[in-house]
Design a protein around this motif. Structure first.
Motif, PDB file in Angstrom:
ATOM      1  N   ARG A 109       0.829  -1.213   0.000  1.00  0.00           N
ATOM      2  CA  ARG A 109       0.000   0.000   0.000  1.00  0.00           C
ATOM      3  C   ARG A 109       0.860   1.259   0.000  1.00  0.00           C
ATOM      4  NH1 ARG A 109      -3.896  -1.908   4.892  1.00  0.00           N
ATOM      5  NH2 ARG A 109      -4.165  -4.007   4.099  1.00  0.00           N
ATOM      6  N   GLU A 139       2.358   1.726  -3.391  1.00  0.00           N
ATOM      7  CA  GLU A 139       1.346   2.227  -4.318  1.00  0.00           C
ATOM      8  C   GLU A 139       1.142   3.734  -4.123  1.00  0.00           C
ATOM      9  OE1 GLU A 139      -3.402   1.665  -5.032  1.00  0.00           O
ATOM     10  OE2 GLU A 139      -2.233  -0.139  -4.589  1.00  0.00           O
ATOM     11  N   GLU A 189       3.920   5.710  -5.704  1.00  0.00           N
ATOM     12  CA  GLU A 189       3.833   5.833  -7.164  1.00  0.00           C
ATOM     13  C   GLU A 189       2.944   6.999  -7.576  1.00  0.00           C
ATOM     14  OE1 GLU A 189       2.526   2.058  -8.628  1.00  0.00           O
ATOM     15  OE2 GLU A 189       4.359   1.033  -7.994  1.00  0.00           O
TER      16      GLU A 189
END
Length: 74
Positions: free
Chosen positions: A35, A38, A41
């Motif tokens: 998580r 992510e 990103e």
């Protein structure tokens, strides 16, 4: 930003010391790694704050998370 409060059963019912008394197991922190990657990103910076603030639990959890992420110290 992700804020970790701990997973104490007294959350919402006990005194502050009871609500925030939690020591994260490595497995609990490890489940957050995908998580956090992510989030990274999609953002320039990602912050993980630990608010399980009894004794030094937050400091130990933050250091464990740093190690799990492979981030440099300091």
């Amino acid at each position: 930003m992700t804020r970790f409060h701990g997973r104490n059963d007294a959350w919402g019912t006990g005194a502050k010391e009871e609500r925030f008394r939690h020591t994260y197991a490595p497995e609990e922190l490890t489940e957050w790694i995908p998580r956090l990657h992510e989030m990274a990103e999609q953002a320039d910076e990602v912050h993980a704050l630990f608010n399980n603030c009894c004794a030094d639990a937050a400091v130990r959890a933050a250091e464990s998370m740093r190690q799990l992420l492979g981030a440099p110290a300091g």
